[in-house]
Scaffold this active site. Structure first.
Site, PDB file in Angstrom:
ATOM      1  N   HIS A 131      53.508 -80.529  61.448  1.00 48.66           N
ATOM      2  CA  HIS A 131      52.536 -80.538  60.351  1.00 48.66           C
ATOM      3  C   HIS A 131      51.357 -81.400  60.774  1.00 48.66           C
ATOM      4  O   HIS A 131      51.469 -82.616  60.856  1.00 48.66           O
ATOM      5  CB  HIS A 131      53.168 -81.077  59.069  1.00 48.66           C
ATOM      6  N   ASP A 173      47.785 -82.656  60.019  1.00 46.91           N
ATOM      7  CA  ASP A 173      46.723 -82.819  59.024  1.00 46.91           C
ATOM      8  C   ASP A 173      45.350 -82.755  59.690  1.00 46.91           C
ATOM      9  O   ASP A 173      45.104 -83.454  60.672  1.00 46.91           O
ATOM     10  CB  ASP A 173      46.869 -84.169  58.312  1.00 46.91           C
ATOM     11  N   ASP A 205      52.727 -79.180  52.434  1.00 49.08           N
ATOM     12  CA  ASP A 205      52.424 -80.557  52.025  1.00 49.08           C
ATOM     13  C   ASP A 205      51.574 -80.717  50.764  1.00 49.08           C
ATOM     14  O   ASP A 205      51.668 -81.743  50.113  1.00 49.08           O
ATOM     15  CB  ASP A 205      51.755 -81.301  53.204  1.00 49.08           C
ATOM     16  N   HIS A 226      44.063 -80.719  52.627  1.00 54.56           N
ATOM     17  CA  HIS A 226      44.701 -81.402  51.496  1.00 54.56           C
ATOM     18  C   HIS A 226      44.623 -82.929  51.563  1.00 54.56           C
ATOM     19  O   HIS A 226      45.164 -83.596  50.688  1.00 54.56           O
ATOM     20  CB  HIS A 226      46.141 -80.921  51.307  1.00 54.56           C
TER      21      HIS A 226
HETATM   22 ZN   LIG Z   1      49.604 -83.010  55.162  1.00 55.20          ZN
END
Ligand SMILES: [Zn+2]
Ligand SMILES: *[C@@H]1O[C@H](CO)[C@@H](O)[C@H](O)[C@H]1NC(C)=O
Ligand SMILES: *[C@@H]1O[C@H](CO)[C@@H](O)[C@H](O)[C@H]1NC(C)=O
Length: 992
Positions: A59, A61, A183, A433
C-alpha cells in the site's frame, strides 16, 4: 544483474540457460502467444476445500508522512522507511523467480515514475509478467482517492489518467478488473457508482464502522452488492463490494516483511527452532476462523501493508514455504488449500459461487474504529488546501477546454510553451486519501499546494495563448489569484483595463466581480459597449487585516458580468475623474435587506440574521446563525483518551462555546449589492451579501487565526437554527453528485449504538447540505468539502476550521496546527456558503446549477489599457447553450485530433419535475469552432470502448431482476442522457 538477465529474455540463448535450470524463469517460449492475464491466469482452486487466496500487495500512499517523490525514491527514511522504486525493483525480480508468485500494483502515480526509468528490455519483461497475470494492476487510478472530501469530477479525471497510462502501456492486460480502496476512511456511494460505470467487476475495501463490521461478520454479510445510484437503472451502478478481513494487513503472526517482526518459517529440522508444524497449525486455525465470517469456501488474505516488499524476497520465500507446507497437509486429510492469488481471481470464485448477495443502498460514513473514535474531523481538516484543490479543479477544466479551443497554438503560442499535463497530474495526486483529506504532514501539504501552483503556471501560459488566438489580441494577460482578499496589482493601479470573464459551463452565467481599486468612480462597459451598472465600496476592515501588506486598494469596484457558454465576454473599466469617495458604511444592521427574490431580516439587538424569505414563493423561515467552537479533546476525558486530530473529531463534550452573542455591524447598500458586515471577534467575521439579481444569499466567512493561548484546541463551526421541522433528518451530497438522507443517531443498515452525540452525527458535505420539511427547504452550497451535521431539529451546522494541539494517534504524528510564513500566528481561512430557500419539490432547480457554478467558477483575467481595435470581445465555443439538465463535464484534448467529451445529466430522477427528464444533445451541433468528424463511446474512465464493456453480473437478494441492457441510441450523433447519466465520448475533431 537481474535486469541484465531480463534484457535477454527473448533470445534463444537465454531460453537455453533457463532450460538448463540456471533460472527457473518461466517465460512462455513465444511471447507473442495470446496473453493469459486476468481471470484466465488464476491458479487452480480445489472445489471441495476451503481455498485461501493469498494476495501479495503493497500500500503506497501518494504522499503522507513524506511527499510523493520522497516516497518514490526512498528519501527521508528518517521520517518513515519507505522507497517505492525499490519495491517495484524487488518485486519484479522475485516474480521472475517463481511463476506461481503473484503481485498486484495499485498506484499508477508511482508505477509511472518507475516505468519511465526502466530500460526497454526491463519494460518487455514487465509486459510479459503483466500478460501472464503474474503482475496485475488493481484500481489503477493515479492514486487511491479519498472518498469523503473529493469531488466526482476530479476523481473521474484522476482515474482516467491512471487507467489511460496502463492501457497505453499494457493494452487490455493492463486494465484492472477490481477497484481497491483498502485505506480510505469511509466509503462514498458515488465512488461505487463511478467505479461501476468504469467497468470494474468488483470493489474491495478495508475500513468501515466497527459496529457495522461486527454485525456483518455475524451475519456473513461482508460481501454484498452495492446499488450505488437511485437514478441509474440497475445494474449500471451496481458494484459487488467486499470487506477485507484485516483491513489490508496480513493475519497476525504472518507478516514477513522487513518492516515486521514475525518469525520466519524455519523448515530445516536440523537447525534450531524448527517451526513448520507450529506455523501451519496456526495458519489453519486463522483460515478456519476467517471462513466463519464469509459466505463461500473462498477467503482472501492481504499479504502486505504500507510500503512493504522493498525486500520482496523475505515475503515470497516465506509465502512459498507456507503454501507448500499447508497444502502438504492435504494428504493427511486437511481440507484447506492455499494459493497465490489476486483480488480478481478471488472475485471470480465469488462469482462462480453463484449466490445471492444482500443489497447495500446507503454509504459507509461516518467511519468509527472505536466508540469515541469517529473519523469525521478530516471532512474539514486543512480547509485552505481543500479550497485550493477545488478551485484548481475549476482551473484545470478551463485549461482543458482552452487546449481544445486553441488547438496546437494553445501549447505553443504568443506567450510561450504551456501545458495542461502538469495540472492534470497535480490534481490527480491531490485526490489521494492523505492529500485533499488533510491528513498529511505539513511539509507534504505544502508539496501538494506547490504542485497545484506549478500546474496553474503552466495552464496560465496555455490559457493566455488561446485567449490571444481567440480574441486576436496578444496584450499581456494578468492573473489575479488573490481577488478573494482584494489583491490585484493591475486593477489597484490602472486607470484603464479590460476584464475577460471565461465561463466553463455549457450555459450562460452571471457572476459578480469585485475588484480592488484605488479610485472612487469608474465607468464599466460590456462587450457591446453598453454601460454596466457599477459601484465602489470601501474595502472592509476584515479584508485589510487578512491581506496584510499584500495590497493597498482602499476600495472595491463591483459589477455584474455575464459570460456565454464555454466562452468569454470582455468588460472595459476606466477610472473617471476623481468622483466623491464612496459612502462610508452605515454602522448598524438594517432591519432587513432585500431584492426581487429574497428578503433577509436581522435582529437589531444582536446584528445576527433572524429570518429568510423567498419573495417569489412567499416562504419565510426563522433563521438565526452564529459561530461557535467545540473544545477539542486533549485526551483527558472521562469516556476516552482519544484526542481530536487531523483524522478524528473528538469534542471534549457536546457543549458549543459561542464566539460572541452579538456582532459589530457595518452595512453597505447600493444598486449592485447590499451587504451586512458582521464582526464577531478579532478572528471571526462574516459578510452577509445579497446581490441585486441573485436568488441566493451569500455568506462570506473569515475564520482565524484560531486562538490557542488558552491551550485549548478548537473546532470552529457555524450553525443555522431554523423553524424548519426537520425531524432529525438532513441531507448531504455524495462527492458532489447524488444526495443521501442522513438521520440523527441512526444508520440505515444496522442498529446504531450512538456513543458520540456530535462527532457520530457528522457527515461529509462536498458541495451541499440541506434540511427540509413539507414546505421549506433550506439548502447550503459550500465552496469546498466540509463536515457537518444536524444535531438539533431545524438546525444545520458546518465545520469551517480546526486548530488542534494534539496528534490523534493514527499515524500522521503531528497536531493539526496550521500556520504559514504569511500567517505565523495561525492560518486565516475565508470561504463562502450560499443559502437558498425553496419549496422542496423545486429546490434542486436552484441548487443543482448553483453548485456547478461554484465548482466551475469563471476565470477572470485582465489586460492593461484599452482593448486594441479588432479585438474579439466575446466568444462562445458552443453553437448554443446546452439544455439546463446537461452539464459539460469534460472537454479535453486526448490526442492531436481527438477530444474527450463527457456529457452529464445533472439531475437525479426524483429531483425535479421539470428537469429530471431524458434530454438529447446532437454532438455535431455542439461546438462552434470544431467540426466533429467521428465519435466513439467509451466507458466512464475512457479506457474501454463502451461496446466492449462487459461486467460480471451478480444476483441480489432483493428479488429484483436486473433489467435487460438497453440498446445504444439509433443515431450516433444524437445522444440521450437520462437522470444522473454520464456519457463519455472520444470525438475526432477538426478546428474550423
Ligand atoms: Zn493509505
Ligand atoms: C492606493 O492608495 C493608497 C492609499 O491612498 C496608497 O497608499 C497606495 O500607494 C495607492 N496605490 C496605488 C498603486 O496607487
Ligand atoms: C488501449 O490501448 C491500445 C494500445 O495498447 C489501443 O489500441 C486501444 O485503442 C486503447 N483502448 C482505448 C479504449 O483507448
Amino acid at each position: 544483474m537481474f535486469s541484465k538477465m531480463a534484457t535477454t529474455v527473448h533470445t534463444p540463448f537465454v531460453l537455453l540457460l533457463f532450460q538448463i535450470g540456471v533460472f527457473s524463469l518461466p517465460v512462455s517460449q513465444t511471447p507473442q502467444e495470446s496473453p493469459t492475464c486476468g481471470y484466465k491466469s488464476c491458479h487452480a482452486i480445489k472445489p471441495g476445500m476451503l481455498n485461501v487466496h493469498l494476495v501479495p500487495h503493497t500500500h503506497d500512499d501518494v504522499g503522507w508522512l513524506k511527499t510523493v517523490d520522497q516516497y518514490f525514491y526512498g528519501a527521508r527514511n528518517d521520517i518513515q522507511h519507505a522507497g517505492v522504486q525499490y519495491i517495484l525493483d524487488s518485486v519484479v525480480d522475485q516474480l521472475l523467480k517463481n511463476p506461481d508468485r503473484r503481485f498486484i500494483y495499485v498506484e499508477t502515480a508511482f508505477f509511472y515514475r518507475w516505468w519511465k526509468r526502466q530500460s526497454g528490455d526491463m519494460q518487455d519483461t514487465v509486459k510479459q509478467l503483466v500478460d501472464e497475470g503474474r503482475l496485475e494492476f488493481v484500481n489503477g487510478g493515479w492514486c487511491m482517492s479519498d472518498e469523503a472530501t473529493t469531488h466526482y469530477s476530479a476523481v473521474v479525471d484522476q482515474m482516467t489518467i491512471g487507467l489511460r497510462f496502463l492501457n497505453d502501456t499494457f493494452g487490455p492486460c493492463g486494465r484492472p478488473r477490481v477497484a481497491w480502496h483498502i485505506d480510505p476512511f469511509g466509503h462514498a456511494r458515488e465512488h461505487a457508482s463511478v467505479f461501476a460505470q468504469m467497468g470494474y467487476d468488483g470493489f474491495f475495501f478495508g475500513r468501515l464502522d466497527y459496529q457495522d463490521r461486527s454485525r456483518r461478520k455475524a451475519s456473513r454479510e461482508q460481501e454484498m452488492v452495492w446499488r450505488a445510484s437511485e437514478s441509474l437503472v440497475p445494474p449500471v451502478a451496481d458494484l459487488f463490494t467486499g470487506i477485507l478481513p484485516n483491513g489490508y494487513n496480513p493475519p497476525e503472526g504472518f507478516c514477513w516483511d522487513q518492516l515486521c517482526d514475525d518469525p520466519p518459517i524455519r523448515d530445516d529440522p536440523d537447525l534450531e527452532d524448527y517451526n513448520v508444524e507450529d506455523v501451519v497449525s496456526k495458519f489453519l486455525t486463522v483460515a478456519q476462523e476467517q471462513a466463519k465470517v464469509y459466505k463461500t469456501n473462498h477467503i482472501i488474505m492481504t499479504m502486505g501493508s504500507d510500503f512493504q516488499y522493498e525486500n520482496a524476497n523475505l515475503w515470497y520465500k516465506n509465502l512459498d514455504k507456507l503454501i507448500r507446507y499447508v497444502n502438504q497437509k492435504q494428504v493427511n486429510g486437511s481440507n484447506i488449500h492455499v494459493l497465490y492469488s489476486t483480488p480478481s481471481c478471488y472475485l471470480q470464485e465469488l462469482h462462480r459461487a453463484n449466490l445471492s448477495w444482500t443489497v447495500k443502498r446507503d454509504d459507509f460514513f461516518p467511519y468509527a474504529d472505536a466508540a469515541h473514535d469517529f473519523w469525521t474531523g478530516y471532512f474539514t481538516s486543512r480547509p485552505a488546501l481543500k479550497r485550493y484543490e477545488r478551485i484548481s479543479n475549476s482551473y484545470l477544466q478551463i485549461c482543458n477546454q482552452m487546449e481544445v479551443l486553441g488547438g496546437p497554438t494553445s501549447r505553443n503560442g504568443s506567450f510561450g510553451v504551456g501545458n495542461s499535463d502538469t495540472m492534470k497530474k497535480a490534481m490527480a495526486v491531490a485526490q489521494h486519501h492523505d492529500a485533499v483529506s488533510g491528513t498529511e504532514k505539513q511539509h507534504v501539504a505544502d508539496d501538494y499546494a506547490r504542485r497545484l501552483a506549478n500546474g496553474w503556471t503552466q495552464c496560465q501560459v496555455l490559457v493566455s495563448n488561446t485567449l490571444a488566438a481567440l480574441s486576436g489580441s496578444s496584450a499581456p494577460r494578468v492573473y489575479c489569484e488573490h481577488l478573494n482578499i482584494s489583491v490585484c496589482p493591475l486593477t489597484e493601479s490602472s486607470s484603464k483595463f479590460s476584464v475577460n470573464v471565461y465561463n466553463p459551463l455549457a450555459r450562460p452565467v452571471g457572476w459578480s466581480v469585485r475588484l480592488p481599486v484605488n479610485g472612487t468612480a469608474y465607468a464599466v462597459t460590456d462587450s457591446s459597449g453598453n454601460a454596466v451598472d457599477c459601484q465602489v465600496v470601501p474595502v472592509s476592515q476584515a479584508t485589510v487585516v487578512v491581506r496584510r501588506d499584500r495590497g493597498y486598494a482602499v476600495n472595491e469596484l463591483l459589477f455584474q458580468v455575464r459570460a456565454p457558454p464555454m466562452g468569454y465576454s470582455t468588460y472595459s473599466v476606466s477610472l473617471l475623474q476623481k468622483g466623491p469617495p464612496p459612502a462610508s458604511p452605515f454602522p448598524r444592521a438594517p432591519k432587513d435587506i432585500q431584492n426581487k427574490f429574497l428578503k433577509v431580516t436581522f435582529d437589531p439587538e444582536t446584528g445576527l440574521l433572524s429570518s429568510l424569505s423567498n419573495l417569489e414563493t412567499q416562504q419565510t423561515v426563522r433563521l438565526s446563525q452564529n459561530f461557535y467552537w467545540y473544545n477539542a479533546s486533549d485526551g483527558n476525558n472521562k469516556d476516552s483518551k482519544q484526542m481530536s486530530g487531523a483524522y478524528i473529531f473528538r469534542p471534549n463534550s457536546s457543549t458549543t462555546f459561542i464566539i460572541s452573542k452579538t456582532a459589530k455591524i457595518e452595512t453597505v447598500q447600493n444598486s449592485v449589492v447590499q451587504e451586512v458586515r458582521q464582526w464577531f471577534s478579532p478572528w471571526v467575521s462574516q459578510v452577509v451579501r445579497l446581490y441585486a439579481d441573485s436568488r441566493v444569499l451569500e455568506l462570506e466567512w473569515t475564520v482565524g487565526p484560531v486562538p490557542i493561548g488558552d491551550n485549548m484546541g478548537k473546532e470552529v463551526i457555524t450553525r443555522f437554527d431554523t423553524s424548519i421541522n426537520s425531524s432529525g433528518i438532513f441531507y448531504t451530497d455524495s462527492n458532489g453528485r447524488e444526495v443521501l438522507q442522513r438521520r440523527k443517531d441512526y444508520r440505515p443498515t444496522w442498529t446504531l449504538t450512538q456513543t458520540e452525540p456530535v462527532a457520530g452525527n457528522y457527515y461529509p458535505i462536498n458541495s451541499r447540505a440541506y434540511i427540509k420539511d413539507e414546505k421549506d427547504q433550506l439548502t447550503v452550497v459550500t465552496d469546498r468539502s466540509q463536515g457537518g451535521g444536524s444535531i438539533q431539529d431545524g438546525s444545520l451546522e458546518i465545520m469551517l476550521h480546526r486548530r488542534l494541539l494534539h496528534d490523534d494517534v493514527r499515524g500522521v504524528g503531528e497536531p493539526l496546527n496550521e500556520a504559514s510564513d504569511l500567517y505565523p500566528e495561525g492560518l486565516v481561512v475565508r470561504g463562502r456558503l450560499l443559502l437558498s430557500l425553496n419549496p422542496p419539490a423545486v429546490a434542486a432547480n436552484t441548487h443543482r446549477p448553483l453548485a456547478q457554478e461554484v465548482v466551475l467558477q469563471p476565470l477572470i483575467t485582465f489586460t492593461e489599457g484599452l482593448l486594441p481595435p479588432n479585438t474579439r470581445p466575446e466568444f462562445s465555443g458552443l453553437q448554443t447553450a446546452l439544455p439546463p439538465a446537461v452539464h459539460l463535464l469534460t472537454v479535453s484534448q486526448w490526442d492531436p485530433d481527438l477530444v474527450l467529451l463527457r456529457l452529464e445529466h445533472q439531475y437525479e430522477a426524483r429531483d425535479s419535475k421539470e428537469h429530471s427528464q431524458p434530454v438529447t444533445v446532437n454532438l455535431q451541433k455542439l461546438f462552434a469552432t470544431l467540426d466533429v468528424l467521428g465519435v466513439s463511446e467509451m466507458n466512464l474512465s475512457a479506457n474501454q470502448w463502451k461496446h466492449e464493456m462487459t461486467r460480471l453480473d451478480w444476483k441480489v437478494d432483493s428479488g429484483e431482476k436486473p433489467l435487460p441492457k438497453t440498446k445504444g441510441d439509433p443515431s450516433v450523433w444524437e445522444v440521450t442522457l437520462k437522470p444522473m447519466e454520464i456519457r463519455t465520448f472520444l470525438l475526432r475533431v477538426r478546428l474550423r
